[in-house]
Enzyme design. Structure first.
Site, PDB file in Angstrom:
ATOM      1  N   ALA A  57       0.705  -1.322   0.043  1.00 30.65           N
ATOM      2  CA  ALA A  57       0.152   0.127   0.135  1.00 30.65           C
ATOM      3  C   ALA A  57       1.031   1.326   0.110  1.00 30.65           C
ATOM      4  CB  ALA A  57      -0.962  -0.130   1.272  1.00 30.65           C
ATOM      5  N   VAL A  58       1.848   1.325   0.596  1.00 29.62           N
ATOM      6  CA  VAL A  58       2.805   2.411   0.752  1.00 29.62           C
ATOM      7  C   VAL A  58       3.394   2.792  -0.723  1.00 29.62           C
ATOM      8  CG1 VAL A  58       4.955   3.246   1.512  1.00 29.62           C
ATOM      9  CG2 VAL A  58       3.645   2.115   2.831  1.00 29.62           C
ATOM     10  N   GLU A  59       3.455   1.919  -1.648  1.00 29.74           N
ATOM     11  CA  GLU A  59       3.824   2.026  -2.978  1.00 29.74           C
ATOM     12  C   GLU A  59       2.671   2.644  -4.003  1.00 29.74           C
ATOM     13  OE1 GLU A  59       6.837  -0.193  -0.828  1.00 29.74           O
ATOM     14  OE2 GLU A  59       4.691  -0.874  -1.436  1.00 29.74           O
ATOM     15  N   VAL A  82      -4.876  -2.869   3.972  1.00 32.01           N
ATOM     16  CA  VAL A  82      -3.938  -2.784   5.130  1.00 32.01           C
ATOM     17  C   VAL A  82      -4.740  -3.152   6.565  1.00 32.01           C
ATOM     18  CG1 VAL A  82      -2.637  -0.789   6.609  1.00 32.01           C
ATOM     19  CG2 VAL A  82      -3.191  -0.686   3.923  1.00 32.01           C
ATOM     20  N   ILE A  83      -4.207  -4.293   7.212  1.00 36.36           N
ATOM     21  CA  ILE A  83      -5.102  -4.847   8.315  1.00 36.36           C
ATOM     22  C   ILE A  83      -4.207  -4.642   9.602  1.00 36.36           C
ATOM     23  CG2 ILE A  83      -5.643  -7.049   9.279  1.00 36.36           C
ATOM     24  CD1 ILE A  83      -5.871  -8.083   6.374  1.00 36.36           C
ATOM     25  N   THR A  87       1.479  -3.435  16.099  1.00 34.92           N
ATOM     26  CA  THR A  87       2.226  -2.198  16.477  1.00 34.92           C
ATOM     27  C   THR A  87       1.436  -0.903  15.430  1.00 34.92           C
ATOM     28  OG1 THR A  87       3.260  -2.696  13.993  1.00 34.92           O
ATOM     29  CG2 THR A  87       4.209  -4.086  15.791  1.00 34.92           C
ATOM     30  N   HIS A  89       2.499   0.414  13.217  1.00 42.66           N
ATOM     31  CA  HIS A  89       2.592   0.529  11.657  1.00 42.66           C
ATOM     32  C   HIS A  89       1.649   0.719  10.568  1.00 42.66           C
ATOM     33  CE1 HIS A  89       4.911  -0.648   7.936  1.00 42.66           C
ATOM     34  NE2 HIS A  89       4.028  -1.764   7.520  1.00 42.66           N
ATOM     35  N   PHE A 114     -10.310   5.664  -4.056  1.00 44.19           N
ATOM     36  CA  PHE A 114      -9.566   5.080  -2.979  1.00 44.19           C
ATOM     37  C   PHE A 114     -10.334   3.611  -2.612  1.00 44.19           C
ATOM     38  CE2 PHE A 114      -8.465   4.384   1.609  1.00 44.19           C
ATOM     39  CZ  PHE A 114      -7.188   4.564   1.649  1.00 44.19           C
TER      40      PHE A 114
END
Length: 158
Positions: A57-59, A82-83, A87, A89, A114
């Site tokens: 997902a960051v990319e 994103v699960i 942490t 993160h 989105f």
């Protein structure tokens, strides 16, 4: 009163779907839902759909930015999952992904839909990828189709 709104059919729309491979057991269903919606409801032809796969997902924002900068597409659908884990993160990944995709839309004046699930559990992600809570990939595609038409209508009216 003049009301500008879009419809869903977009036969000539060129759509890029930027997809995260991480959590592919969920994301593959989101992709299936998005493609099915583009074809069945939007009447978008196969040759007008491009799928770009990235690691996570960051990319997504960087790939979406490159797609937008090409000027070859009318809209972009971003798909991922994103699960939440144990942490913080999750918060960073989800937040930066959302922020980056919104920035692409505004910078390049292109609709970016989105379709990134942000869930607390794997079960919630599965529910939103085609089971009892519908398919959020398909919903993202519907939103994109409408926005492509809204922006075209605005261009004609302004």
């Amino acid at each position: 009163m003049n009301v500008v709104q879009g419809n869903i059919e977009s036969k000539n729309a060129k759509v890029a779907i930027v997809v995260s491979r991480f959590n592919s057991f969920v994301v593959d269903s989101l992709l299936d839902g998005a493609v099915d919606t583009l074809k069945r409801f939007g009447q978008v032809a196969d040759e007008n759909i491009t799928v770009v796969k990235v690691p996570g997902a960051v990319e997504l924002p960087l790939a979406a930015r490159r797609v937008a900068a090409s000027g070859k597409f009318d809209g972009i659908i971003a798909l991922g999952a994103v699960i939440r884990g144990g942490t913080p993160h999750f918060d960073f990944v989800a937040g930066e992904c959302n922020k980056g995709l919104a920035q692409v839309a505004l910078e390049f004046d292109i609709p970016v839909s989105f379709g990134v699930l942000t869930t607390d559990t794997i079960e919630q992600a599965i529910e939103r990828s085609g089971t009892k809570a519908g398919n959020k990939g398909g919903e993202a595609a519907l939103g994109l189709l409408e926005m492509v038409n809204v922006l075209q209508a605005l261009e004609e009216q302004l």
